[in-house]
Motif scaffolding. Sequence first.
Motif, PDB file in Angstrom:
ATOM      1  N   LYS A 185      28.172  40.914  51.117  1.00 60.86           N
ATOM      2  CA  LYS A 185      29.292  41.192  50.213  1.00 60.86           C
ATOM      3  C   LYS A 185      28.800  41.255  48.766  1.00 60.86           C
ATOM      4  CE  LYS A 185      33.766  39.528  48.741  1.00 60.86           C
ATOM      5  NZ  LYS A 185      34.714  38.428  48.740  1.00 60.86           N
ATOM      6  N   ARG A 186      27.961  40.301  48.333  1.00 62.82           N
ATOM      7  CA  ARG A 186      27.425  40.315  46.966  1.00 62.82           C
ATOM      8  C   ARG A 186      26.593  41.559  46.700  1.00 62.82           C
ATOM      9  NH1 ARG A 186      26.938  34.956  48.091  1.00 62.82           N
ATOM     10  NH2 ARG A 186      24.748  35.046  48.644  1.00 62.82           N
ATOM     11  N   ARG A 187      25.731  41.930  47.670  1.00 61.52           N
ATOM     12  CA  ARG A 187      24.887  43.118  47.500  1.00 61.52           C
ATOM     13  C   ARG A 187      25.738  44.374  47.372  1.00 61.52           C
ATOM     14  NH1 ARG A 187      21.814  42.802  51.858  1.00 61.52           N
ATOM     15  NH2 ARG A 187      22.595  44.644  52.894  1.00 61.52           N
ATOM     16  N   MET A 188      26.796  44.496  48.177  1.00 62.31           N
ATOM     17  CA  MET A 188      27.677  45.660  48.107  1.00 62.31           C
ATOM     18  C   MET A 188      28.414  45.710  46.772  1.00 62.31           C
ATOM     19  SD  MET A 188      27.252  47.491  50.738  1.00 62.31           S
ATOM     20  CE  MET A 188      25.559  46.986  50.938  1.00 62.31           C
TER      21      MET A 188
ATOM     22  N   GLU B 238      27.349  44.458  43.921  1.00 60.19           N
ATOM     23  CA  GLU B 238      26.353  44.856  42.909  1.00 60.19           C
ATOM     24  C   GLU B 238      26.109  46.362  42.954  1.00 60.19           C
ATOM     25  OE1 GLU B 238      22.934  42.486  43.801  1.00 60.19           O
ATOM     26  OE2 GLU B 238      23.889  40.622  43.095  1.00 60.19           O
ATOM     27  N   ASN B 239      26.028  46.924  44.154  1.00 58.48           N
ATOM     28  CA  ASN B 239      25.831  48.380  44.283  1.00 58.48           C
ATOM     29  C   ASN B 239      26.996  49.144  43.677  1.00 58.48           C
ATOM     30  OD1 ASN B 239      23.346  48.229  45.534  1.00 58.48           O
ATOM     31  ND2 ASN B 239      24.189  48.322  47.604  1.00 58.48           N
ATOM     32  N   TRP B 240      28.232  48.700  43.920  1.00 59.13           N
ATOM     33  CA  TRP B 240      29.408  49.388  43.371  1.00 59.13           C
ATOM     34  C   TRP B 240      29.424  49.269  41.847  1.00 59.13           C
ATOM     35  CZ3 TRP B 240      31.655  53.009  45.785  1.00 59.13           C
ATOM     36  CH2 TRP B 240      31.753  53.000  47.175  1.00 59.13           C
ATOM     37  N   GLU B 241      29.035  48.108  41.315  1.00 62.83           N
ATOM     38  CA  GLU B 241      28.987  47.936  39.863  1.00 62.83           C
ATOM     39  C   GLU B 241      27.974  48.890  39.246  1.00 62.83           C
ATOM     40  OE1 GLU B 241      28.261  43.816  38.988  1.00 62.83           O
ATOM     41  OE2 GLU B 241      30.142  43.180  39.944  1.00 62.83           O
ATOM     42  N   ARG B 242      26.795  49.026  39.870  1.00 69.69           N
ATOM     43  CA  ARG B 242      25.783  49.959  39.353  1.00 69.69           C
ATOM     44  C   ARG B 242      26.285  51.389  39.392  1.00 69.69           C
ATOM     45  NH1 ARG B 242      20.978  48.913  42.818  1.00 69.69           N
ATOM     46  NH2 ARG B 242      21.928  46.943  43.289  1.00 69.69           N
TER      47      ARG B 242
END
Length: 180
Positions: free
Chosen positions: A166-169, A171-175
């Motif tokens: 969930k955290r990795r996803m 972070e990807n959406w924020e980028r």
Amino acid sequence: QEQQSYPVQVRHQGHIATISVRENEPILQALERQSTFSKGKVERNGTNGGKSSLALSNIPHECRRGNCLTCSSRIVNTINTQNVLANVDHGLSPTVASELTRAGYLLTCCSFVTGPGLVLELDQNDRVWDIVYRQRICNTNSKQIATEAQARLLRRVDEDNPGKWKRRMEENWERKDEEK
């Protein structure tokens, strides 16, 4: 009772000889048994006053179990594909053994002659290594299989760690949002 034997033409580095391989005898054993050393001049076609010779000081082999691939030979010709039992009782995986046989190669330490007309080219271990290792690992199908296996592994890791996923996803959406 005399044991049945079959003539096999063997080629090595421009030399040609015909050896006799006994029934139920590995080709490598027949090569060693008949390794002839000529005292006279050996022609490039392998003749020496009617006697053929490979003049081999060392027949390519190492493990005698079909693992090392050192004794690899190419089947140049055979009258009948049933005249050779290739790669029998070896240390290779069934897939690798069938690939070698299909490509026309055999391991002399674990292959047997069952009829006349076989012609072999010795010392093919570099080509066989390419088939077994380089081509199998580097072909498109193998790369696809490796990619799919990697994806399955990543999915399993994510399923075992949903919080990290969930955290990795996020972070990807924020980028992605920052790139816009």
